[in-house]
Design an enzyme around this catalytic site. Structure first.
Site, PDB file in Angstrom:
ATOM      1  N   PRO A  11       0.785  -1.227   0.000  1.00 23.64           N
ATOM      2  CA  PRO A  11       0.000   0.000   0.000  1.00 23.64           C
ATOM      3  C   PRO A  11       0.818   1.279   0.000  1.00 23.64           C
ATOM      4  O   PRO A  11       1.821   1.384   0.727  1.00 23.64           O
ATOM      5  CB  PRO A  11      -0.800  -0.080   1.304  1.00 23.64           C
ATOM      6  N   ASN A  12       0.377   2.213  -0.792  1.00 28.71           N
ATOM      7  CA  ASN A  12       0.910   3.585  -0.870  1.00 28.71           C
ATOM      8  C   ASN A  12       2.269   3.696  -1.557  1.00 28.71           C
ATOM      9  O   ASN A  12       2.754   4.801  -1.790  1.00 28.71           O
ATOM     10  CB  ASN A  12       0.982   4.236   0.525  1.00 28.71           C
ATOM     11  N   ARG A  19       5.075  11.052  -2.348  1.00 30.32           N
ATOM     12  CA  ARG A  19       4.659  10.849  -0.961  1.00 30.32           C
ATOM     13  C   ARG A  19       5.807  11.119   0.005  1.00 30.32           C
ATOM     14  O   ARG A  19       6.845  10.455  -0.063  1.00 30.32           O
ATOM     15  CB  ARG A  19       4.229   9.381  -0.870  1.00 30.32           C
ATOM     16  N   TYR A  24      10.812   9.189   2.108  1.00 30.79           N
ATOM     17  CA  TYR A  24      10.886   8.076   1.154  1.00 30.79           C
ATOM     18  C   TYR A  24      11.675   8.398  -0.112  1.00 30.79           C
ATOM     19  O   TYR A  24      11.834   7.523  -0.965  1.00 30.79           O
ATOM     20  CB  TYR A  24       9.461   7.616   0.786  1.00 30.79           C
ATOM     21  N   ASN A  75       8.367  -5.135   0.004  1.00 32.00           N
ATOM     22  CA  ASN A  75       8.122  -3.994   0.867  1.00 32.00           C
ATOM     23  C   ASN A  75       6.610  -3.942   1.040  1.00 32.00           C
ATOM     24  O   ASN A  75       5.891  -3.505   0.141  1.00 32.00           O
ATOM     25  CB  ASN A  75       8.639  -2.693   0.242  1.00 32.00           C
ATOM     26  N   ALA A  78       2.792  -0.374   5.202  1.00 32.25           N
ATOM     27  CA  ALA A  78       2.227  -0.436   6.558  1.00 32.25           C
ATOM     28  C   ALA A  78       1.745  -1.839   6.923  1.00 32.25           C
ATOM     29  O   ALA A  78       1.728  -2.202   8.102  1.00 32.25           O
ATOM     30  CB  ALA A  78       1.081   0.559   6.679  1.00 32.25           C
ATOM     31  N   HIS A  81       3.496  -4.145   9.409  1.00 32.94           N
ATOM     32  CA  HIS A  81       3.415  -3.994  10.862  1.00 32.94           C
ATOM     33  C   HIS A  81       2.231  -4.710  11.498  1.00 32.94           C
ATOM     34  O   HIS A  81       2.164  -4.836  12.709  1.00 32.94           O
ATOM     35  CB  HIS A  81       3.379  -2.504  11.226  1.00 32.94           C
ATOM     36  N   ASP A  88       1.309 -15.147   7.009  1.00 30.69           N
ATOM     37  CA  ASP A  88       0.918 -16.539   6.751  1.00 30.69           C
ATOM     38  C   ASP A  88       1.129 -16.924   5.288  1.00 30.69           C
ATOM     39  O   ASP A  88       1.550 -18.050   4.995  1.00 30.69           O
ATOM     40  CB  ASP A  88      -0.562 -16.757   7.111  1.00 30.69           C
ATOM     41  N   GLU A  99      12.949  -8.859   3.137  1.00 31.95           N
ATOM     42  CA  GLU A  99      12.101  -7.716   3.503  1.00 31.95           C
ATOM     43  C   GLU A  99      12.844  -6.412   3.216  1.00 31.95           C
ATOM     44  O   GLU A  99      14.045  -6.297   3.510  1.00 31.95           O
ATOM     45  CB  GLU A  99      11.764  -7.789   4.995  1.00 31.95           C
ATOM     46  N   HIS A 101      12.582  -2.018   3.406  1.00 32.13           N
ATOM     47  CA  HIS A 101      11.931  -0.744   3.701  1.00 32.13           C
ATOM     48  C   HIS A 101      12.865   0.375   3.283  1.00 32.13           C
ATOM     49  O   HIS A 101      14.084   0.279   3.496  1.00 32.13           O
ATOM     50  CB  HIS A 101      11.630  -0.602   5.197  1.00 32.13           C
ATOM     51  N   LEU A 102      12.291   1.410   2.734  1.00 31.71           N
ATOM     52  CA  LEU A 102      13.097   2.579   2.364  1.00 31.71           C
ATOM     53  C   LEU A 102      13.601   3.286   3.619  1.00 31.71           C
ATOM     54  O   LEU A 102      14.770   3.692   3.700  1.00 31.71           O
ATOM     55  CB  LEU A 102      12.241   3.557   1.547  1.00 31.71           C
ATOM     56  N   ARG A 108      11.662   5.243  13.718  1.00 29.79           N
ATOM     57  CA  ARG A 108      10.445   6.038  13.515  1.00 29.79           C
ATOM     58  C   ARG A 108       9.426   5.757  14.631  1.00 29.79           C
ATOM     59  O   ARG A 108       9.796   5.297  15.702  1.00 29.79           O
ATOM     60  CB  ARG A 108       9.890   5.739  12.123  1.00 29.79           C
TER      61      ARG A 108
HETATM   62  C1  DQA Z   1       7.808   1.619   4.523  1.00 26.58           C
HETATM   63  C2  DQA Z   1       7.726   1.835   6.037  1.00 26.58           C
HETATM   64  C3  DQA Z   1       6.299   1.616   6.530  1.00 26.58           C
HETATM   65  O1  DQA Z   1       6.235   1.853   7.920  1.00 26.58           O
HETATM   66  C4  DQA Z   1       5.348   2.540   5.826  1.00 26.58           C
HETATM   67  O2  DQA Z   1       4.023   2.280   6.238  1.00 26.58           O
HETATM   68  C5  DQA Z   1       5.468   2.491   4.352  1.00 26.58           C
HETATM   69  C6  DQA Z   1       6.806   2.459   3.768  1.00 26.58           C
HETATM   70  C7  DQA Z   1       9.218   1.941   3.988  1.00 26.58           C
HETATM   71  O3  DQA Z   1       9.523   1.517   2.882  1.00 26.58           O
HETATM   72  O4  DQA Z   1       9.975   2.663   4.645  1.00 26.58           O
HETATM   73  O5  DQA Z   1       4.487   2.536   3.624  1.00 26.58           O
HETATM   74  O6  DQA Z   1       7.569   0.245   4.252  1.00 26.58           O
END
Ligand code: DQA
Length: 153
Positions: A11-12, A19, A24, A75, A78, A81, A88, A99, A101-102, A108
């Protein structure tokens, strides 16, 4: 294309570049994708991409990976978390997971400190911006090589 690396974004992440660029970065997901495609071409590794804002679609794509991918870079945004369902799904397919994450999720808000992806991942890379994806791809290439070698012997 069958085999190779599958890079999944949750998502996002379709809004990357627009964003919260101070967190990011300014690169779009399409730009990151292009960089990974270039790295993959140099190494002769197949790479596929999937992004969705919907948990169920991500789960369906993870299931599909059983037939078409050897390593998953994810990635999950959210969902990392709190999604037991993604946890699963990754566990169920038993494909090596990296895994990504940027941002440095541990530096954070507290609600980002826990990852449900981490326990089902071989390893994780966070906090390096778009370089996190590059490093994940390097790790994926090594895992691929090792797995192919051990399948031959
Ligand atoms: C993220 C970190 C997450 O906490 C956040 O919700 C994101 C981006 C990252 O790439 O840093 O959407 O996965």
């Amino acid at each position: 294309m069958s085999g190779g690396v599958l890079c999944i974004n949750g998502p996002n992440l379709n809004l990357l570049g627009q964003r919260e660029p101070s967190i990011y970065g300014s690169k779009s997901l399409a730009e990151i994708q292009q960089e990974l495609e270039e790295m993959a071409a140099v190494d002769g590794i197949a790479i596929k991409f999937f992004q969705s804002n919907h948990e169920g679609d991500l789960i369906d794509r993870i299931h599909q990976a059983r037939g078409d991918s050897e390593v998953i870079i994810i990635n999950a945004g959210a969902l990392s978390h709190y999604s037991i369902a993604l946890h699963d799904a990754l566990r169920a397919v038993a494909i090596p997971v990296i895994e990504v994450h940027l941002s440095n999720i541990y530096a954070r808000e507290e609600f980002r400190h826990n990852s449900l992806i981490a326990p089902v991942a071989q390893g994780g890379i966070y906090g390096f911006g778009t370089l996190s994806y590059h490093l994940a791809f390097l790790a994926a290439g090594k895992i691929l090589q090792e797995n192919r070698k051990s399948n031959l012997s």
